[in-house]
Design a protein around this motif. Structure first.
Motif, PDB file in Angstrom:
ATOM      1  N   VAL A  66      -3.696  24.880  -4.628  1.00  9.64           N
ATOM      2  CA  VAL A  66      -2.285  25.055  -4.950  1.00  9.64           C
ATOM      3  C   VAL A  66      -1.930  26.533  -4.887  1.00  9.64           C
ATOM      4  O   VAL A  66      -2.658  27.387  -5.395  1.00  9.64           O
ATOM      5  N   CYS A  67      -0.807  26.812  -4.260  1.00 11.08           N
ATOM      6  CA  CYS A  67      -0.320  28.192  -4.134  1.00 11.08           C
ATOM      7  C   CYS A  67       0.239  28.664  -5.470  1.00 11.08           C
ATOM      8  O   CYS A  67       0.604  27.861  -6.329  1.00 11.08           O
ATOM      9  N   GLN A  68       0.384  29.966  -5.617  1.00  7.95           N
ATOM     10  CA  GLN A  68       0.982  30.528  -6.834  1.00  7.95           C
ATOM     11  C   GLN A  68       2.412  30.024  -7.030  1.00  7.95           C
ATOM     12  O   GLN A  68       2.931  30.014  -8.137  1.00  7.95           O
ATOM     13  N   CYS A  69       3.053  29.549  -5.925  1.00  7.14           N
ATOM     14  CA  CYS A  69       4.425  29.046  -6.044  1.00  7.14           C
ATOM     15  C   CYS A  69       4.435  27.551  -6.385  1.00  7.14           C
ATOM     16  O   CYS A  69       5.492  26.946  -6.479  1.00  7.14           O
ATOM     17  N   GLY A  70       3.262  26.969  -6.551  1.00  5.63           N
ATOM     18  CA  GLY A  70       3.193  25.589  -6.997  1.00  5.63           C
ATOM     19  C   GLY A  70       3.009  24.561  -5.888  1.00  5.63           C
ATOM     20  O   GLY A  70       2.812  23.384  -6.170  1.00  5.63           O
ATOM     21  N   VAL A  80      -3.275  28.355   3.584  1.00  9.59           N
ATOM     22  CA  VAL A  80      -2.063  29.189   3.475  1.00  9.59           C
ATOM     23  C   VAL A  80      -0.938  28.379   2.828  1.00  9.59           C
ATOM     24  O   VAL A  80      -0.934  27.145   2.852  1.00  9.59           O
ATOM     25  N   CYS A  81       0.025  29.121   2.279  1.00 12.35           N
ATOM     26  CA  CYS A  81       1.197  28.485   1.669  1.00 12.35           C
ATOM     27  C   CYS A  81       2.048  27.848   2.773  1.00 12.35           C
ATOM     28  O   CYS A  81       2.295  28.475   3.795  1.00 12.35           O
ATOM     29  N   PRO A  82       2.504  26.615   2.569  1.00 13.73           N
ATOM     30  CA  PRO A  82       3.291  25.959   3.623  1.00 13.73           C
ATOM     31  C   PRO A  82       4.656  26.607   3.847  1.00 13.73           C
ATOM     32  O   PRO A  82       5.233  26.467   4.922  1.00 13.73           O
ATOM     33  N   SER A 118       3.385  35.068   3.027  1.00 15.05           N
ATOM     34  CA  SER A 118       3.137  36.300   2.278  1.00 15.05           C
ATOM     35  C   SER A 118       2.538  35.974   0.907  1.00 15.05           C
ATOM     36  O   SER A 118       2.019  36.856   0.231  1.00 15.05           O
ATOM     37  N   HIS A 119       2.599  34.707   0.479  1.00 14.17           N
ATOM     38  CA  HIS A 119       1.872  34.332  -0.731  1.00 14.17           C
ATOM     39  C   HIS A 119       0.377  34.401  -0.416  1.00 14.17           C
ATOM     40  O   HIS A 119      -0.033  34.066   0.696  1.00 14.17           O
ATOM     41  N   PRO A 120      -0.447  34.818  -1.376  1.00 14.69           N
ATOM     42  CA  PRO A 120      -1.867  35.022  -1.063  1.00 14.69           C
ATOM     43  C   PRO A 120      -2.519  33.743  -0.534  1.00 14.69           C
ATOM     44  O   PRO A 120      -2.317  32.665  -1.092  1.00 14.69           O
TER      45      PRO A 120
HETATM   46 ZN   LIG Z   1       3.461  29.627  -1.896  1.00 19.29          ZN
END
Ligand SMILES: [Zn+2]
Ligand SMILES: [Zn+2]
Length: 333
Positions: free
Chosen positions: A263-267, A319-321, A325-327
């Motif tokens: 899961v990305c930091q953005c959820g 990678v974030c979908p 630029s999210h880690p």
């Molecule tokens: Zn993200």
């Protein structure tokens, strides 16, 4: 030469039609030793890197004095490759000569860069460069058409003490002059992290979701169908689910830990971008050997990049979908 994955030994969707919903597409990269140029997709080849752009460096604090000299890693591989090629010629002595043995013995790990402090920047190493025109299914942010993957070749980053993977993406047309002398670290933590130059033969293949991530009803049918007594029988995990080797996209296998939510930091659930594999096939995944490689399936042709990650497994880059630029995250399996 192209590379062609043989048809699966059976059509599992005929037995379990519900599996059609868990079908996906990945692109096997099929790296093979070669001499790629900066205008080609490659593993371990020169990058299309602008002459006026600083080369990326690792500045994370960790020891970078001790390891193997990059030049030693390449010399050892050259000596062994030559000895191996002589061996296959009739009337030639077997293996390295005495002189070569002496040289091989002198190539040792050590404190080869004593001048480096733990925070001195060291050049990142080129791992792979992928042009979208060569790799179906690879889509990059903002109209970019070239992905460049680097790592810092030390087990020293993050909580899990991994290599540090760095991603760059760009429009190839915006690079006018290519950096001729591309920096490399003098010392690497492990020779396993030095990719041998390979050209790619990307091929789209069909795969099916990792078994543990299928709904219970389908898993029960698969259990029923599997022939657990015969080790040569077709197996879902080995032959019908996820192909071995370097690939872009598709499903992630979870043989070490069982399925994990990435899961990305953005959820959001992250996408599997790239899989770096220690082997293109092994005894358990023989059915995936490309038709063109059947004659060399029992040689070291299954380790074309000479990269070994983890304990001989895979390193996956997620990678974030919605925002690269999210880690990104890396996972070893
Ligand atoms: Zn993200
Ligand atoms: Zn580093």
């Amino acid at each position: 030469m192209t590379r062609t994955t043989p048809e699966r030994p059976m059509d599992i969707e005929e037995v379990i039609p519900e599996l059609a919903e868990y079908r996906g597409i990945a692109t096997r990269l099929h790296p093979r030793p070669g001499a790629p140029g900066p205008g080609e997709s490659s593993v371990g080849g020169p990058f299309l890197w602008p002459a006026d752009e600083p080369w990326p460096m690792c500045t994370e604090p960790h020891k970078r004095r001790f390891g193997e000299r990059l030049s030693d890693v390449r010399l050892r591989r050259k000596i062994l490759a030559e000895a191996w090629s002589r061996q296959s010629a009739p009337g030639q002595p077997e293996g390295p000569t005495d002189e070569e043995f002496e040289t091989l013995g002198s190539l040792k790990r050590g404190r080869h860069a004593p001048w480096l402090a733990d925070t001195d920047p060291i050049p990142l190493m080129r791992v792979a460069q992928l042009y979208t025109r060569d790799v179906p299914g690879l889509s990059l942010p903002g109209g970019s058409d070239l992905l460049q993957v680097f790592w810092c070749p030390f087990n020293a980053h993050g909580e899990e003490r991994n290599v540090a993977v760095h991603l760059y993406w760009r429009k190839a047309s915006e690079v006018s002059e290519v950096l001729a002398e591309q920096p490399e670290p003098e010392v690497v933590g492990r020779d396993d992290y030095v990719p041998a130059p390979c050209v790619l033969h990307p091929e789209q293949v069909t795969e099916h979701q990792w078994g543990d991530l299928l709904p219970y009803a389908i898993r029960a049918q698969l259990d029923e169908w599997e022939d657990w007594e015969d080790e040569d029988a077709v197996s879902y995990q080995s032959d019908l689910s996820i192909p071995p080797g370097w690939k872009v996209g598709g499903f992630a296998p979870w043989p070490l830990t069982g399925p994990q939510e990435i899961v990305c930091q953005c959820g959001q659930q992250m996408d599997l971008l790239l899989t770096i594999d220690s082997r293109e096939w092994d005894s358990g995944t023989r059915s995936w050997v490309p038709i063109e490689d059947r004659g060399v399936a029992d040689t070291d042709a299954n380790t074309p990049t000479q990269v070994v990650v983890g304990r001989g497994g895979r390193l996956m880059v997620f990678v974030c979908p919605s925002d690269w630029s999210h880690p990104h995250r890396i996972v070893l399996q």
